[in-house]
Design an enzyme around this catalytic site. Structure first.
Site, short mmCIF file in Angstrom:
data_model
loop_
_atom_site.label_atom_id
_atom_site.label_comp_id
_atom_site.label_asym_id
_atom_site.label_seq_id
_atom_site.Cartn_x
_atom_site.Cartn_y
_atom_site.Cartn_z
N LYS A 271 0.76 -1.10 -0.02
CA LYS A 271 -0.03 -0.09 -0.12
C LYS A 271 0.91 1.25 0.11
O LYS A 271 2.09 1.31 0.52
CB LYS A 271 -1.27 -0.23 1.14
CG LYS A 271 -2.23 -1.03 0.72
CD LYS A 271 -3.40 -0.89 1.40
CE LYS A 271 -4.48 -1.90 1.20
NZ LYS A 271 -5.50 -2.20 1.97
N ARG A 306 -3.54 -10.51 4.51
CA ARG A 306 -3.84 -10.38 2.99
C ARG A 306 -2.76 -9.85 2.55
O ARG A 306 -2.38 -8.60 2.44
CB ARG A 306 -5.26 -9.43 2.81
CG ARG A 306 -5.71 -9.48 1.64
CD ARG A 306 -6.68 -8.22 1.38
NE ARG A 306 -7.25 -8.35 0.10
CZ ARG A 306 -6.89 -7.43 -1.01
NH1 ARG A 306 -5.69 -6.75 -0.49
NH2 ARG A 306 -7.42 -7.45 -2.21
N1 HH2 Z 1 -7.32 -3.77 0.46
C1 HH2 Z 1 -7.66 -3.97 -0.85
C2 HH2 Z 1 -8.58 -4.63 -1.34
N2 HH2 Z 1 -9.34 -5.55 -0.53
N3 HH2 Z 1 -9.74 -6.55 1.59
C3 HH2 Z 1 -9.68 -6.29 2.78
N4 HH2 Z 1 -10.32 -7.05 3.54
N5 HH2 Z 1 -8.55 -5.53 3.49
C4 HH2 Z 1 -7.92 -4.73 2.44
O1 HH2 Z 1 -6.80 -3.84 3.17
C5 HH2 Z 1 -8.14 -4.75 1.34
C6 HH2 Z 1 -8.97 -5.60 0.54
C7 HH2 Z 1 -6.87 -2.78 -1.69
O2 HH2 Z 1 -7.35 -3.11 -2.86
P1 HH2 Z 1 -6.81 -2.64 -4.16
O3 HH2 Z 1 -6.17 -1.25 -4.04
O4 HH2 Z 1 -7.61 -2.85 -5.45
O5 HH2 Z 1 -5.25 -3.45 -4.47
P2 HH2 Z 1 -5.10 -4.89 -4.16
O6 HH2 Z 1 -6.42 -5.67 -4.27
O7 HH2 Z 1 -4.21 -5.40 -5.16
O8 HH2 Z 1 -4.74 -4.99 -2.74
#
Ligand code: HH2
Length: 327
Positions: A271, A306
């Site tokens: 992130k 995750r």
């Molecule tokens: N972060 C992302 C997506 N889904 N789900 C949970 N439970 N916790 C998280 O921190 C979380 C999540 C971030 O999504 P995105 O920015 O689309 O990228 P990526 O899926 O590659 O992490």
């Protein structure tokens, strides 16, 4: 006045008089008692009200059959058009299998980017991206990363066993009833606002306590819809409507969320805050920072990590287990 209890946790052999955190790998003898605007004080676990003590110590129920007495890895598979070239579903399923071979306990499949500023994807398109991937993964524990009940239902039909809602049940009123009806575990993540606008000057009175209260409220929404406590996983939602300082306050105070009585999931992998702190601008190169953040979570008892970089995270967990006490 609400009192919040943050356990002061330790790894390794548990001394007499201490309590085990959530049936896991950490113990605590004291908690920090926090009140809004009031002084913070350290109190012994023996002085806790019994409900607060039970929330912190009761062993967590397995999630989709996975026991949580040691940290679990959820590998990220993005089934979005920009993630894979032409192969689409096939490539995404192959990537999921690679993550499992590297040590992922769960794979989290998402068809809608929730990056700051990302555009909305209609449910039909999201189903077309995710369900065919899931259908190619029999025998793998799959969670569906979606805010939409229709997408979640299609994913369950294709073989997914867990729901991961980054809106924390705020986006689709049908999500909690779906979880109740199917009995699927559901991750309730905290997000402030919509992905499109969430990074525009997010503000909190006290980010740790505000996120805690918001998660408690959404647990209540789920319970009212008939979702069992044993189905619920909580997540403070790193980067979702949070500045660098907000993210750091949440990461430092993570152990507070055990007081909600549910397993905690942490998504810090690659992130932006990691790039801000390390100067690594390319997300895919933020592996070391991501692993450090994951271990910081494990040190506070986070049960599900995750991550994108499953191999590196699994190796780091092995070393943590070897030197920090059995995992
Ligand atoms: N972060 C992302 C997506 N889904 N789900 C949970 N439970 N916790 C998280 O921190 C979380 C999540 C971030 O999504 P995105 O920015 O689309 O990228 P990526 O899926 O590659 O992490």
């Amino acid at each position: 006045m609400t009192r919040y209890y943050r356990p002061l946790v330790h790894p390794g052999p548990m001394p007499a008089g201490a309590a085990r955190l959530a049936g896991g790998w950490l113990w605590f003898r004291e908690v920090e008692e926090i009140t809004r605007g009031g002084p913070r004080r350290i109190v012994p676990v023996t002085a806790l009200p019994s409900a607060a003590r039970a929330a912190l110590t009761s062993p967590r129920a397995p999630v989709a059959g996975l026991t949580l007495s040691a940290p679990r890895i959820m590998g990220i598979v993005n089934a979005t058009p920009d993630s894979f070239s032409d192969g689409g579903a096939y490539e995404a399923a192959e990537h999921a299998q690679t993550l499992v071979a590297q040590g992922a306990d769960i794979v989290d499949i998402g068809g809608e980017s929730t990056r700051p500023g990302a555009d909305f994807v209609p449910a039909e398109a999201e189903i077309a991206r995710t369900a065919p991937v899931i259908a190619q993964l029999p025998g793998t524990l799959v969670s569906i990363d979606t805010r939409k009940a229709a997408v979640a239902e299609a994913a369950l039909g294709a073989g997914a066993q867990m729901l991961n809602d980054v809106s924390g049940l705020c986006f689709d009123p049908d999500m909690a009833p779906l979880a109740a009806r199917t009995g699927a575990p559901i991750c309730i993540m905290h997000a402030k606002g919509d992905p499109k606008t969430m990074q525009q000057d997010p503000r909190y009175d006290d980010v740790l306590l505000d996120v805690y209260d918001a998660l408690a409220a959404q647990i209540a929404v789920a319970r009212a819809a008939g979702v069992a406590m044993s189905q619920i996983v909580v997540d403070p939602g790193i980067g979702f409507g949070k500045t660098l300082d907000h993210n750091l306050a949440l990461l430092r105070g993570l152990a507070l969320f055990h007081s909600l009585g549910c397993p905690i999931l942490l998504g810090a992998s690659r992130k932006r805050f990691i790039g801000t702190l390390t100067g690594v601008n390319t997300a895919a190169e933020r592996i070391a920072g991501s692993v450090a953040a994951a271990l910081a979570g494990v040190a506070q008892g986070v049960q599900i990590l995750r991550v994108h970089d499953v191999k590196e995270t699994r190796e780091a967990l092995k070393i943590w287990g070897a030197v920090g006490g059995p995992l």
